[in-house]
Design an enzyme around this catalytic site. Structure first.
Site, PDB file in Angstrom:
ATOM      1  N   HIS A  19      -7.072   6.205 -15.046  1.00 14.06           N
ATOM      2  CA  HIS A  19      -7.133   5.423 -13.804  1.00 14.06           C
ATOM      3  C   HIS A  19      -6.841   3.970 -14.132  1.00 14.06           C
ATOM      4  O   HIS A  19      -7.508   3.368 -14.967  1.00 14.06           O
ATOM      5  CB  HIS A  19      -8.506   5.561 -13.138  1.00 14.06           C
ATOM      6  CG  HIS A  19      -8.655   6.827 -12.343  1.00 14.06           C
ATOM      7  ND1 HIS A  19      -9.037   6.848 -11.028  1.00 14.06           N
ATOM      8  CD2 HIS A  19      -8.427   8.120 -12.683  1.00 14.06           C
ATOM      9  CE1 HIS A  19      -9.056   8.103 -10.582  1.00 14.06           C
ATOM     10  NE2 HIS A  19      -8.696   8.893 -11.581  1.00 14.06           N
ATOM     11  N   TYR A  32     -15.162   1.737  -4.319  1.00 15.81           N
ATOM     12  CA  TYR A  32     -16.514   1.176  -4.315  1.00 15.81           C
ATOM     13  C   TYR A  32     -16.625   0.383  -3.024  1.00 15.81           C
ATOM     14  O   TYR A  32     -15.953  -0.627  -2.858  1.00 15.81           O
ATOM     15  CB  TYR A  32     -16.722   0.249  -5.505  1.00 15.81           C
ATOM     16  CG  TYR A  32     -16.852   0.953  -6.841  1.00 15.81           C
ATOM     17  CD1 TYR A  32     -15.733   1.432  -7.520  1.00 15.81           C
ATOM     18  CD2 TYR A  32     -18.096   1.124  -7.446  1.00 15.81           C
ATOM     19  CE1 TYR A  32     -15.854   2.067  -8.751  1.00 15.81           C
ATOM     20  CE2 TYR A  32     -18.229   1.755  -8.683  1.00 15.81           C
ATOM     21  CZ  TYR A  32     -17.107   2.223  -9.320  1.00 15.81           C
ATOM     22  OH  TYR A  32     -17.229   2.845 -10.544  1.00 15.81           O
ATOM     23  N   PRO A  50     -26.282   3.096 -12.193  1.00 17.20           N
ATOM     24  CA  PRO A  50     -25.026   3.820 -12.418  1.00 17.20           C
ATOM     25  C   PRO A  50     -23.753   3.076 -11.994  1.00 17.20           C
ATOM     26  O   PRO A  50     -22.672   3.437 -12.457  1.00 17.20           O
ATOM     27  CB  PRO A  50     -25.195   5.086 -11.572  1.00 17.20           C
ATOM     28  CG  PRO A  50     -26.174   4.713 -10.512  1.00 17.20           C
ATOM     29  CD  PRO A  50     -27.103   3.713 -11.136  1.00 17.20           C
ATOM     30  N   LYS A  77     -21.606   2.622 -16.909  1.00 20.86           N
ATOM     31  CA  LYS A  77     -21.703   2.100 -18.272  1.00 20.86           C
ATOM     32  C   LYS A  77     -22.528   2.989 -19.212  1.00 20.86           C
ATOM     33  O   LYS A  77     -22.457   2.830 -20.439  1.00 20.86           O
ATOM     34  CB  LYS A  77     -22.333   0.699 -18.254  1.00 20.86           C
ATOM     35  CG  LYS A  77     -21.374  -0.385 -17.829  1.00 20.86           C
ATOM     36  CD  LYS A  77     -20.425  -0.745 -18.959  1.00 20.86           C
ATOM     37  CE  LYS A  77     -19.139  -1.344 -18.492  1.00 20.86           C
ATOM     38  NZ  LYS A  77     -18.057  -0.375 -18.220  1.00 20.86           N
ATOM     39  N   TYR A 120     -15.446  -3.533 -16.540  1.00 14.28           N
ATOM     40  CA  TYR A 120     -15.280  -2.128 -16.139  1.00 14.28           C
ATOM     41  C   TYR A 120     -14.568  -1.326 -17.231  1.00 14.28           C
ATOM     42  O   TYR A 120     -14.975  -0.208 -17.547  1.00 14.28           O
ATOM     43  CB  TYR A 120     -14.506  -2.063 -14.820  1.00 14.28           C
ATOM     44  CG  TYR A 120     -14.645  -0.733 -14.101  1.00 14.28           C
ATOM     45  CD1 TYR A 120     -15.606  -0.561 -13.105  1.00 14.28           C
ATOM     46  CD2 TYR A 120     -13.822   0.343 -14.411  1.00 14.28           C
ATOM     47  CE1 TYR A 120     -15.742   0.650 -12.441  1.00 14.28           C
ATOM     48  CE2 TYR A 120     -13.948   1.563 -13.752  1.00 14.28           C
ATOM     49  CZ  TYR A 120     -14.915   1.706 -12.770  1.00 14.28           C
ATOM     50  OH  TYR A 120     -15.050   2.909 -12.126  1.00 14.28           O
TER      51      TYR A 120
HETATM   52  C1  DHB Z   1     -18.900   8.033 -11.240  1.00 16.22           C
HETATM   53  C2  DHB Z   1     -20.164   7.480 -11.358  1.00 16.22           C
HETATM   54  C3  DHB Z   1     -20.311   6.128 -11.426  1.00 16.22           C
HETATM   55  O1  DHB Z   1     -21.544   5.580 -11.567  1.00 16.22           O
HETATM   56  C4  DHB Z   1     -19.220   5.281 -11.352  1.00 16.22           C
HETATM   57  O2  DHB Z   1     -19.407   3.941 -11.379  1.00 16.22           O
HETATM   58  C5  DHB Z   1     -17.959   5.827 -11.233  1.00 16.22           C
HETATM   59  C6  DHB Z   1     -17.806   7.203 -11.173  1.00 16.22           C
HETATM   60  C7  DHB Z   1     -18.733   9.500 -11.150  1.00 16.22           C
HETATM   61  O3  DHB Z   1     -19.729  10.225 -11.280  1.00 16.22           O
HETATM   62  O4  DHB Z   1     -17.617   9.954 -10.930  1.00 16.22           O
END
Ligand code: DHB
Length: 390
Positions: free
Chosen positions: A75, A203, A292, A296, A384
């Protein structure tokens, strides 16, 4: 009856941290024994995040049989969505790096197959209950298997890769906990049978709260929306879930499909006070947890393990304790950067239950200042895609 085994490094936990560590140690000619209280099937079915940093992918790709480049998807960006409009953050343009969507349980299947194929001593269904001689040169992991038989692993070094309820952490820090903060929200996560709603992850910040539109494959999608921490995952109908998701991503029409998994993820930020004591150390979730947003967790575990593997190679192959003495500070350097990044992404995108109009306008000002400035977009992209490994 108790059996005693001797090895160079005893590793508690067969998650990404423990498995990658055993691989790196084996490459350096160092033997290890791994135990995990779960079965292999349980480990392979643990649903976790799906985004791997460039550095994590580069490392996993060197492990025999890794499918990260064949089954994972590169990605090159994400979309930040707020105030009714989407804004793309282009990672290669800004940093020369990218990320891969490769679910953690797929990475775990690869790692387990590789380690078992290499003859790793790896024992499932074995629960560590404590560490003895934690101050000595031969610490011992005390464990018990599912049938009630005792196991003691006597080692030159003990590593706790045993998750947020780490037993090894207790042996390192005693009653010292760590530094932490709680959040007044959680994520409602679903897996559904549907095609992707967008090419890249979205996001989204909305007046109703945060949503993340992620993916798993052409036919399975992973999505999350901000919810109250005490919400019961079974309390919502599928129609209510789709409505909650759709309202948080105005401007995108989500592709809906049957929901076959749902969970509420509570989260907090935590860093253990001590990461190492004598010949014991902790890595991954045993040492820290992050919210989450930004995915990370596994990436930070791999970064810890790279540092620890180098330190253990110096100690056990060259009798040089220098790197080990610097391990905790070196690990903490990245841990706090990742803590900040995860907290920042979380606070910038979620809506606190008690947010005032001031808070809301300030948040939109923050989001605009990030997406409208190349410096802002680059800062996000660097965090990121992950700072280069030391
Ligand atoms: C996923 C989970 C995340 O916390 C994130 O920032 C991006 C993707 C996932 O589970 O696909």
């Amino acid at each position: 009856m108790t059996t005693t085994v001797r090895t160079q490094v005893a590793i508690v936990g067969a998650g990404p941290a423990g498995l990658v560590l055993s691989h790196l140690l084996a490459e350096a000619g160092i033997a290890s024994v791994i135990i995990d209280q779960r079965s292999r099937e349980d480990i392979e079915q643990t649903i976790r995040a799906g985004i791997l940093e460039q550095g994590t992918v580069d490392l996993l790709a060197t492990i025999p049989g890794s499918r990260v480049h064949t089954a994972g998807a590169r990605h090159d960006g994400i979309e930040l969505r707020f105030d009714g409009a989407g804004h793309r953050i282009d990672f290669p343009d800004l940093t020369g790096r990218a990320v891969w969507l490769y679910p953690q349980h797929e990475a775990l299947k690869d790692l387990l197959a590789a380690r078992i194929g290499a003859g790793q001593d790896l024992r499932f269904g074995v629960t560590a209950t404590g560490v003895e001689d934690a101050d000595g040169d031969r610490p011992r992991v005390i464990a018990v298997d599912d049938a009630g038989a005792g196991l003691e692993i006597e080692a030159d070094f003990v590593v706790g890769a045993d998750g947020s309820r780490s037993v090894v952490r207790k042996a390192i820090s005693g009653s010292h906990g760590g530094l932490f903060r709680e959040y007044p929200f959680a994520w409602f996560g679903i897996l559904c049978e549907a095609g992707p709603s967008a090419d890249e992850l979205i996001y989204s910040n909305s007046p109703d709260g945060f949503a993340l539109i992620s993916q798993r494959s052409e036919t399975v999608q992973r999505m999350y929306f901000q919810c109250a921490p005490d919400l019961d995952a079974d309390s919502m109908s599928e129609a209510q879930i789709w409505d909650a998701l759709q309202r948080r991503v105005p401007g995108t029409t989500l592709v809906e499909g049957p929901i076959f998994q749902r969970d509420v993820l509570r989260f907090r930020s935590f860093v253990a006070k001590e990461l190492r004591h004598g010949r014991l150390a902790i890595v991954g979730d045993a040492a820290h947890t992050v919210p989450p947003t930004g995915a990370k967790g596994m990436n930070l575990a791999v970064a810890d393990v790279l540092l620890l593997a180098r330190a253990l190679e110096a100690l056990l192959v060259r009798s040089d304790a220098g790197l080990l003495d610097g391990f905790a500070d070196a690990a903490r350097d990245r841990i706090w950067k990742a803590q900040h990044f995860s907290w920042w992404m979380t606070s910038m995108l979620h809506v606190a239950p008690d947010a005032s109009d001031f808070d809301r306008e300030r948040q939109l000002g923050e989001l605009r200042s990030v997406v409208e400035s190349e410096a802002g977009r680059t800062y996000l992209a660097e965090g990121y895609t992950g700072w280069p490994f030391a």
